[in-house]
Scaffold this motif. Sequence first.
Motif, PDB file in Angstrom:
ATOM      1  N   TRP A  68       0.689  -1.198   0.051  1.00 54.32           N
ATOM      2  CA  TRP A  68       0.015   0.063   0.098  1.00 54.32           C
ATOM      3  C   TRP A  68       0.721   1.124   0.137  1.00 54.32           C
ATOM      4  O   TRP A  68       0.804   2.151  -0.718  1.00 54.32           O
ATOM      5  N   ILE A  69       1.695   1.395   1.002  1.00 53.05           N
ATOM      6  CA  ILE A  69       2.505   2.765   0.980  1.00 53.05           C
ATOM      7  C   ILE A  69       4.028   2.089   1.172  1.00 53.05           C
ATOM      8  O   ILE A  69       4.632   1.845   2.355  1.00 53.05           O
ATOM      9  N   PRO A  70       4.524   1.548   0.105  1.00 50.57           N
ATOM     10  CA  PRO A  70       5.831   1.052   0.237  1.00 50.57           C
ATOM     11  C   PRO A  70       6.987   1.726   0.962  1.00 50.57           C
ATOM     12  O   PRO A  70       7.958   1.190   1.580  1.00 50.57           O
ATOM     13  N   GLN A  71       7.037   3.023   0.932  1.00 56.20           N
ATOM     14  CA  GLN A  71       7.777   3.912   1.617  1.00 56.20           C
ATOM     15  C   GLN A  71       7.904   3.490   3.091  1.00 56.20           C
ATOM     16  O   GLN A  71       9.059   3.771   3.680  1.00 56.20           O
ATOM     17  N   PHE A  72       6.798   3.104   3.651  1.00 56.53           N
ATOM     18  CA  PHE A  72       6.818   2.847   5.103  1.00 56.53           C
ATOM     19  C   PHE A  72       6.502   1.409   5.335  1.00 56.53           C
ATOM     20  O   PHE A  72       6.271   0.933   6.346  1.00 56.53           O
ATOM     21  N   PHE A 137      -0.854  -0.377  10.685  1.00 53.06           N
ATOM     22  CA  PHE A 137      -1.141   0.972  10.300  1.00 53.06           C
ATOM     23  C   PHE A 137      -2.818   0.966   9.863  1.00 53.06           C
ATOM     24  O   PHE A 137      -3.296   1.775   9.874  1.00 53.06           O
ATOM     25  N   TYR A 140      -4.992   1.051  12.443  1.00 53.26           N
ATOM     26  CA  TYR A 140      -5.210   2.363  13.033  1.00 53.26           C
ATOM     27  C   TYR A 140      -6.212   2.979  12.275  1.00 53.26           C
ATOM     28  O   TYR A 140      -7.102   3.858  12.667  1.00 53.26           O
ATOM     29  N   LEU A 178      -4.372   8.183  19.817  1.00 57.14           N
ATOM     30  CA  LEU A 178      -3.055   8.854  19.428  1.00 57.14           C
ATOM     31  C   LEU A 178      -1.815   8.450  20.051  1.00 57.14           C
ATOM     32  O   LEU A 178      -0.995   8.161  19.628  1.00 57.14           O
ATOM     33  N   PHE A 179      -2.189   7.944  21.638  1.00 57.41           N
ATOM     34  CA  PHE A 179      -0.904   7.223  22.008  1.00 57.41           C
ATOM     35  C   PHE A 179      -0.742   5.936  21.609  1.00 57.41           C
ATOM     36  O   PHE A 179       0.426   5.404  21.424  1.00 57.41           O
ATOM     37  N   LEU A 181      -1.325   5.207  18.383  1.00 59.64           N
ATOM     38  CA  LEU A 181      -0.384   5.668  17.159  1.00 59.64           C
ATOM     39  C   LEU A 181       1.232   5.617  17.667  1.00 59.64           C
ATOM     40  O   LEU A 181       1.854   5.283  16.854  1.00 59.64           O
ATOM     41  N   LEU A 182       1.531   6.281  18.536  1.00 62.38           N
ATOM     42  CA  LEU A 182       2.763   6.608  19.084  1.00 62.38           C
ATOM     43  C   LEU A 182       3.528   5.222  19.168  1.00 62.38           C
ATOM     44  O   LEU A 182       4.505   4.896  19.010  1.00 62.38           O
ATOM     45  N   LEU A 185       4.159   3.370  16.183  1.00 58.85           N
ATOM     46  CA  LEU A 185       5.353   3.958  15.534  1.00 58.85           C
ATOM     47  C   LEU A 185       6.580   3.230  16.133  1.00 58.85           C
ATOM     48  O   LEU A 185       7.532   2.938  15.565  1.00 58.85           O
ATOM     49  N   TYR A 188       7.169  -0.244  15.138  1.00 59.48           N
ATOM     50  CA  TYR A 188       7.448  -0.179  13.881  1.00 59.48           C
ATOM     51  C   TYR A 188       8.999   0.017  13.888  1.00 59.48           C
ATOM     52  O   TYR A 188       9.780  -0.565  13.048  1.00 59.48           O
ATOM     53  N   PHE A 189       9.577   1.133  14.402  1.00 58.19           N
ATOM     54  CA  PHE A 189      10.944   1.605  14.573  1.00 58.19           C
ATOM     55  C   PHE A 189      11.891   0.513  15.379  1.00 58.19           C
ATOM     56  O   PHE A 189      12.985   0.578  14.992  1.00 58.19           O
ATOM     57  N   PHE A 196       4.986  -3.086   9.596  1.00 60.40           N
ATOM     58  CA  PHE A 196       3.930  -3.020  10.705  1.00 60.40           C
ATOM     59  C   PHE A 196       2.925  -4.191  10.571  1.00 60.40           C
ATOM     60  O   PHE A 196       1.972  -4.488  11.040  1.00 60.40           O
TER      61      PHE A 196
END
Lengths: 494, 468
Positions: A68-72, A137, A140, A178-179, A181-182, A185, A188-189, A196
Amino acid sequence: MSSHILSWIIFAPLIGAAAVLLMPKSKTSWIRWCALLTTLIVFGLTCYALSMFQGSRAGFQMLEKAAWIPQFNVQYLVGTDGISFPMVFLTALISLLACMGSLAHIRVKEGREKEYYFLFLLLETGMMGTFLALDLFLFYIFWEVVLVPMYFLIGIWGGPRREYAAIKFFLYTLAGSLFMLLGILAVYFAASPHTFSMIDLVKMPRDFFFQKIVFLAFFLGFAIKVPIFPFHTWLPDAHVEAPTPISVILAGVLLKMGTYGFLRFSYPLFPEAAVWFQPAMGVLAVIGIVYGGFVALAQTDFKKMVAYSSVSHMGFVLLGLAAMNANGFRGALLQMFNHGTITGGLFLLVGVLYDRAHTRDLNDFGGLGAKMPGYAGILTFFSLASLGLPGLSGFISEFLTLLGSYQYSKVMTATATIGIILAAAYLLYMIQRVLLGQLNPKWTGLTDINWQEVITLAPLMVFILALGIYPNLILDYMIPTLDGLLKILGGAVR
Amino acid sequence: MNTVESLKYFIPELILLVGAFFVFTIDFFVKNKRIVSGLTLLTLTLSLCFVKQPETALPLFYDFFHLDNFAHFFRYFALIAVFITLLLSYSYTPIRNQYEGEFYGLFLFMAFALILVATANNLLMIFLSVEFLSLLSYLLVGFLKNDRKAKEAAIKYLLFGSVCSAIMLYGMSLAYGASGSLELSTIGNTFFFAPFKPLALVAMLFFLVGLGFKISMAPFHMWAPDVYEGAPTPVTAFLSVAPKALGFAILFRIMAVGFLSLGRPPSLILTALSMLTMTLGNITAISQNNMKRFLAYSSIAQAGYILMGLAVLSKLGKESILIYLLAYLFTNLGAFAVAILVEEKTGNEDLAAFSGLSQRSPVTAAMMAVFLLSLAGIPPLAGFIGKYYVFAAALQAKFIMLAVIAAINSVVAAYYYFRIVRLMYLTPASGPVFSAAPKSITVVLCLTLVVVLAMGIFPSFFLDRILS
């Protein structure tokens, strides 16, 4: 395998929503039938998917995957297993019944039916996506997509304090998510390679300290949704103000998104942290059970009473999750399904009465049992199911939950049983005040429940009775997956 | 690269310059101002057609300008922003009654100035282009010269801007004094020597003042609400997007080239400023009742989020600035397009003019809802992708506190964006149904809506092109 059935289940409501959007505003009957047809089709698709679902298999099935979003490295990754499939089925069922319930109910506000059914179908897409997404992702996105239609559905068609209730619901859930989401992320990192995808993430080990922090971030998102004790204050407002069909969806499906999140994401991703937080979860669960029960007992508003009973019953789900053993998990997942059918039904019944009497004050009623015998029978059935009468589905799930939690902590289990006693108390007290006693002369003109309303309730009753007698009907689908999850946690328990 | 060689990479800018003079001249002779505006749009389109992506970074005009992918992005950005603004002004009554031709001509100069800012690579050029941009902004803000509020806004803007520019100039003199050069890269190399570090820090702070004013960063944001309120609404729309974006562009270039050697301290300062900006913007926006002031504070808060990307100064941080700005460009201009439409139809700039909009003009209301949700960062819309990127950049660089503050701020922001949603959908209508919107506004609305949706649902298409 590549039938894309799950994508159809997710996006069929969206297609229906687009169709509704294209119809002229004045053709209300077209819009209504289109919405009903869509939810019916989704239910049909879900039944079709059920025939392909292999209950005996652990792990994900019917996977669909696309970049879907290969960059991420974000994928469109959907799939189902024994945890999500019951929820998908529940969503399809509750949506269909809520849509049927809307047909009669939403006519009140003339001229805005188009908006209503558009948002309703959008909501269904969001719910289905939330339960089927296996990419964090994507999950979310769907999780948030649920919020916006819900805001409008409560805010436009709700009761007198609808604006307050709608924004409160929205802000609470947004803050939590939102928390989350953090947290997403951070996961993910921390993963290498960055991803994801749940399928890959589950296999990666994570540092214990990191697990604890991120577990908390996810916890905030899910706990507010469930809602777990200190975060529950949005729930009575939202439930009371929302129109009946939307209350049904809120109680029936939305609350499960939180507990589903624990089972699907928090536990497999952070097993050690889950074990570390086990006592805290258990305590919060017990507080929720007892507190919800006591507050429900004190309510004079019928709907508010059912809303607080939700807090109490969702506490059992949490208790089962906290137990972290086979019985606990089975009880929790089964309770999620049963709470959806039982409380959904109770909200529908509140709506039936409110549509006739235009009040929900419990002290105002009395003696309706003789006046509305059909209604009385059905209400008693659902109340007994809710208080855990053996033979009905609520009993099985609560029993399994307590069986599981007993192995974990006897004190918590003992305290939690107070909740069952309280449930019996507030439900029977409610029945006494509504159905028994002297008939208030104000209500001599009330008519009994009509066939349309019975049709929306009957399927729920079938499920309640069937699962009460033979719970393996649905447990068979859940057990392999839950055992798989326990295996992941098993490494952490020792 | 010498002047003659450089010219062939400078064609879009030249077209703008020639077009601007031509428009001013022709304005004297032509009665029908539609011709003037048509010519302006034609010039912009022509210029857009000639924008070509450079294969490598080009040092134009003896390295006075640095045309790289980063600058190239902002060339497109500037041209699109001006184009949309002109479409918005096309039907805006107050401007049509007054010196219409000059207005269009000024905007062509504006486009030229914006591109200069994006490419400037030398202290002299940076100062000149930023001042050029500021002067044009002052003029445009005070364009309706008989309007008291506009006059007040222009004077305030001018005074505030001059002071900030002067401070920045002082910072430049420090940088020049230390390095003996106006070249950013030379300055950057000089500051690697330890004795220069304190001086570099002071110079950087002075730069932050001058450019912080442009990007409406707290505590240099005080001009924004008054100026936004006083200026003609299309100009406000423009100011909230383009000069701010270019301010970020040049600030990023200065930080990344000139002050890279400072290491951690600039990041910490920017982090603090970012938190301050978003918090101040969001908290103040809650109590606004004028639509333009409301959007002004919202744009201050948005600047705070973009500053997150600047604060981390990583590759992802740079990307996040670009993505966020692009999402913000279309979302904010879309929101302003609705604001202009409502203002024209009701003659009222207050938020109350939006009440019951969903019944008075369902399509407009739905579009506004989408723009507001996008500003609030709700998926799957463009604003979410921007927000996602800045969060990702902050977390990747382990700026956890910053990310947490930003998350809390997003909730506050959602609250006030939903104030308008509530007015539009939950409040009963208080006026007649709208007549059809002017064509130019409709075009803007459709364009921005499509981009906002597309960028949210298929972000990879945009990311590919921006981050190539």
